[in-house]
Design an enzyme around this catalytic site. Structure first.
Site, PDB file in Angstrom:
ATOM      1  N   GLU A 100       0.816  -1.206   0.000  1.00  0.00           N
ATOM      2  CA  GLU A 100       0.000   0.000   0.000  1.00  0.00           C
ATOM      3  C   GLU A 100       0.861   1.272   0.000  1.00  0.00           C
ATOM      4  O   GLU A 100       0.588   2.206  -0.731  1.00  0.00           O
ATOM      5  CB  GLU A 100      -0.910  -0.026   1.251  1.00  0.00           C
ATOM      6  CG  GLU A 100      -1.694   1.235   1.510  1.00  0.00           C
ATOM      7  CD  GLU A 100      -2.899   1.405   0.592  1.00  0.00           C
ATOM      8  OE1 GLU A 100      -3.226   0.435  -0.128  1.00  0.00           O
ATOM      9  OE2 GLU A 100      -3.489   2.495   0.586  1.00  0.00           O
ATOM     10  N   ASP A 101       1.917   1.272   0.819  1.00  0.00           N
ATOM     11  CA  ASP A 101       2.634   2.521   1.063  1.00  0.00           C
ATOM     12  C   ASP A 101       4.003   2.640   0.406  1.00  0.00           C
ATOM     13  O   ASP A 101       4.618   3.701   0.476  1.00  0.00           O
ATOM     14  CB  ASP A 101       2.826   2.732   2.582  1.00  0.00           C
ATOM     15  CG  ASP A 101       1.498   2.929   3.303  1.00  0.00           C
ATOM     16  OD1 ASP A 101       0.502   3.224   2.614  1.00  0.00           O
ATOM     17  OD2 ASP A 101       1.458   2.770   4.528  1.00  0.00           O
TER      18      ASP A 101
END
Ligand code: MN
Length: 753
Positions: free
Chosen positions: A90-91
């Site tokens: 996600e990051d």
């Protein structure tokens, strides 16, 4: 940041990782520390340089989530790795494929699931929310570990919520209360569930929280002193019985106190069970755990008097989420009721860690646990999603929030059903067919209506009738997701039938009026006039009989105002514009049409009033129309017009054979004359219900009852009631009033006799 600070920070990270490994070492899982170490180093590198709002290095968050996963949920290395890696895709720039290459498919697919449901379950728009929620359920039904790790992630975010800006705090707290706490509950993670609820409450109602927290702190000393005194004789007794045990006191959370205060509407001072006592013991191998729990119950109640109505046996029949324990409420030393929960160490682990522990003990058993069954149900719900994702969310939430009761079939089989479920819910739970034909039930051998709310321990027998079909108002009598989705599916099927029926009728009407060529134009105009978007919706209206197809030729007339109906009524009420005079004779009619342009053929219409009855028209004896009914007129050979209901089979015949002799008709009655109408009532055969029916009618309406005929069939009665009324509006009112009588299942006007 100075070199020194960086070194200190690194030490803090390594220290937290060691703590994770320690937690893991204390479990019974195989010690696969190598892959965990690898996942940690990978995640640490991936998140390097990033900080959380609290100022901490980002990796502290995955580490904390991994610790919750192992320590508070009891999961193993695969889940620990997935927890450490849960924010990487996600990051950072790493992909799911990278994770798969380094850690294998299993871990990668869990991380993938977590990435899909990252961000809020609740987006800006309702539909988006529901879709995200569906995704969450989908990943959950694929691998339950995804949702367990997600709950751990949420728990850590809630524990550190103070660092978020206020508006985010509200959003996250609301979402937690709405979905994560119930999910944790459903999965048997009781301590996590109550912590999530408590933290949500803290951020949603900070003042109330502070106030109650202060009150509890002031009370704590006294409660603990009370506990010591209460526990002492129990300890002695259990030691005599030679048990290994722990005796603990658990203070209610701020949230659960507040909930009790608000639901019971009582002040803090009146809450007697601020304290719950737990006896957790190591069972003796020679005897069943259940017997030993009851032995301890017996020992306990020799010391303190039990409350006769507050015993909960979750051992004979565990909760759907696997929870087992014996709950008993006893009267303590100064007349205070105290709840005591009796559990073995195994039961306690199941209660604390929910499903993971449950699986551990279930290992090797082949039968499907309640939880597996629940997950399967979710998969089924997902397979047949509701037409609208919002409905789906509602349906699912019903399923999630419910706590269960146990009821019995007539054969004594035990069934779990949601608290608040009705007899109709039970019927649907047993079988969709049973639900669809349900007319009532016998609960503990007494007849009850469909809407009867079941209580724990009830024996339920469903009564059916082949002539029964689901009714729209049933939606008010059901509370379970299963019944709701079955009922909706039924109405969707019915709707499809009506649409097909509408298409046939429409086709026939087009042919009858020679409009087949102009079909597209006709449909287009009708959509406008009936203010619907889709041809399907139009066909549904036609199928239901809500569209008068005899007016079809009018639709192609060039003169149009905004609404067809407006135009129609206007033409009828505007004297100058009137196309045919009231009660015109056919001869006159022909004269008039002769002067008009051929395609502007005047429609023939009769206005029905008390004054021209028997002079210009008569009522058909077969279908007995009354003012307010949709009717049409047929001109007999002698010139007299007979008024039929539009849906009368006789009228259908006349329409198709003698279309030219058909008149449209409008009512102009002034309640000077009454008509005989028939109402059919069906319900549970219960003494007194007829009296209620007669009471409702005679007290509220000034109508004459002409005849009442009652017969009983399979424990239900069917009553046929003939009354004199002025018009359909009056019948509608009477029906509405009768429908409020609980014992009646259906109240309908009989239109074909
Ligand atoms: Mn996270």
């Amino acid at each position: 940041m100075t070199e020194q600070e960086l070194i200190l920070e690194n030490e803090m990270i390594e220290h937290e990782f060691q703590a994770l490994l320690d937690d893991y070492a204390h479990t019974a899982h195989r010690q696969r520390t190598e892959i965990i170490t690898k996942a940690f180093h990978f995640a640490k590198k991936a998140h390097a340089g990033i900080r959380r709002r609290s100022g901490e290095p980002y990796i502290m968050h995955p580490l904390a989530v991994a610790r919750i996963v192992v320590k508070e949920i009891g999961l193993g290395s695969t889940s620990i790795c997935a927890a450490l890696l849960h924010d990487v895709v996600e990051d950072t720039d790493y992909t799911t494929e990278d994770i798969a290459n380094l850690f294998g498919e299993k871990i990668a697919s869990i991380v993938d699931g977590l990435t899909k449901i990252s961000g809020g379950v609740f987006g800006k728009h309702a539909s988006e929310q529901a879709e995200n929620f569906r995704k969450l359920l989908l990943t959950m039904s694929e691998d339950i570990r995804v949702i367990l790790i997600k709950i751990a992630d949420r728990l850590h975010n809630m524990r550190t919520l103070e660092f978020q800006p206020i508006e985010k705090q509200y959003k996250i707290a609301g979402e937690t209360q709405y979905i994560y706490a119930p999910l944790a509950h459903r999965l048997g993670l009781f301590p996590i569930k109550s912590e999530l609820e408590n933290l949500s409450f803290k951020y949603e109602h900070p003042e109330k929280y502070a106030e109650l927290e202060a009150k509890m702190a002031a009370n704590k000393e006294r409660q603990l002193a009370f506990f010591e005194e209460f526990a002492e004789p129990i300890r002695r007794k259990l030691e005599l019985l030679d048990y290994q045990f722990t005796l603990t006191a658990r203070l209610k959370s701020v949230y659960s106190i507040w909930k009790k205060m608000t639901t019971k509407n009582i002040p803090f001072e009146d809450i007697y069970d601020l304290l719950a006592v737990r006896i957790i013991f190591e069972p003796n191998m020679m005897m069943s755990e259940k017997d030993q729990c009851w032995m301890i119950y017996s020992a306990l109640t020799e010391i303190y008097k039990p409350h006769p109505e507050r015993i909960r046996d979750w051992i004979s029949t565990p909760k759907a989420n696997g929870y087992e324990a014996l709950h008993v409420t006893v009267m303590g030393q100064d007349g205070q009721w105290v709840e005591v929960q009796i559990r073995t160490t195994r039961m306690d682990e199941v209660a604390e860690k929910g499903l993971a522990a449950h699986w551990k003990y279930k290992l090797g058993e082949t039968d499907e646990s309640e939880l597996d069954r629940w997950l399967r149900q979710i998969k089924e719900l997902l397979k047949n999603p509701e037409p609208s994702a919002i409905d789906f969310l509602d349906t699912f939430k019903l399923n999630l929030f419910a706590s269960e009761i146990f009821v019995f079939t007539p054969k004594g089989e035990i069934k779990t059903i949601a608290q608040g479920a009705t007899a109709l819910d039970f019927a649907y739970m047993m079988h969709t067919q049973l639900g669809e034909h349900c007319i009532g039930a016998k609960v503990n051998h007494k007849l009850v209506p469909l809407s009867h709310v079941l209580q724990g321990g009830d024996q339920v027998e469903i009564l059916t009738s082949q002539s029964q079909t689901p009714q729209p108002e049933w939606i008010n009598y059901i509370t379970t997701a299963k019944a709701k989705s079955s009922l909706q599916a039924f109405f969707r099927r019915e709707e499809r039938k009506l649409i097909a029926e509408g298409e046939i009728r429409f086709g026939q009407a087009l042919q009858e009026y020679n409009l087949t060529e102009q079909e597209d134009t006709v449909i287009h105009r009708m959509l406008n006039r009936h203010q619907v978007q889709q041809p399907q919706q139009l066909m549904l209206l036609i199928g239901k009989g809500d569209v008068d197809l005899t007016k079809l030729p009018e639709i192609l007339k060039p003169k149009q105002t905004s609404s067809w109906w407006k135009a129609f009524w206007k033409s009828n009420n505007d004297a100058e514009n009137q196309e045919t005079a009231i009660g015109n004779t056919p001869a006159k009619e022909e004269q008039k049409t002769a002067t008009a342009e051929p395609q502007k053929k005047k429609r023939k219409q009769i206005i029905l009033s008390e004054d021209n009855l028997h002079k210009e028209y008569e009522f058909a004896t077969g279908c007995n129309p009354i003012p307010g009914d949709d009717v049409l007129g047929y001109q007999e050979d002698n010139g007299m017009i007979t008024i039929h209901k539009v849906e009368c089979p006789e009228a259908y015949k006349l329409k198709s054979k003698y279309g030219k002799r058909i008149y449209s008709a409008v009512w102009n009655y002034h309640r000077r004359q009454t008509f005989l109408a028939t109402i059919e009532i069906k319900g549970i055969d219960k003494v007194g219900v007829i009296i209620k029916v007669l009471n409702v009618i005679s007290k509220n309406f000034e109508v004459n009852i002409h005849d009442l005929h009652v017969r009983a069939e399979d424990g239900i009665f069917i009553g046929v009631l003939q009354i004199f009324v002025y018009d359909t509006a009056e019948i509608d009112e009477i029906i509405k009033a009768l429908r409020k009588i609980q014992e009646l299942n259906s109240v309908n006007r009989l239109t074909h006799i």
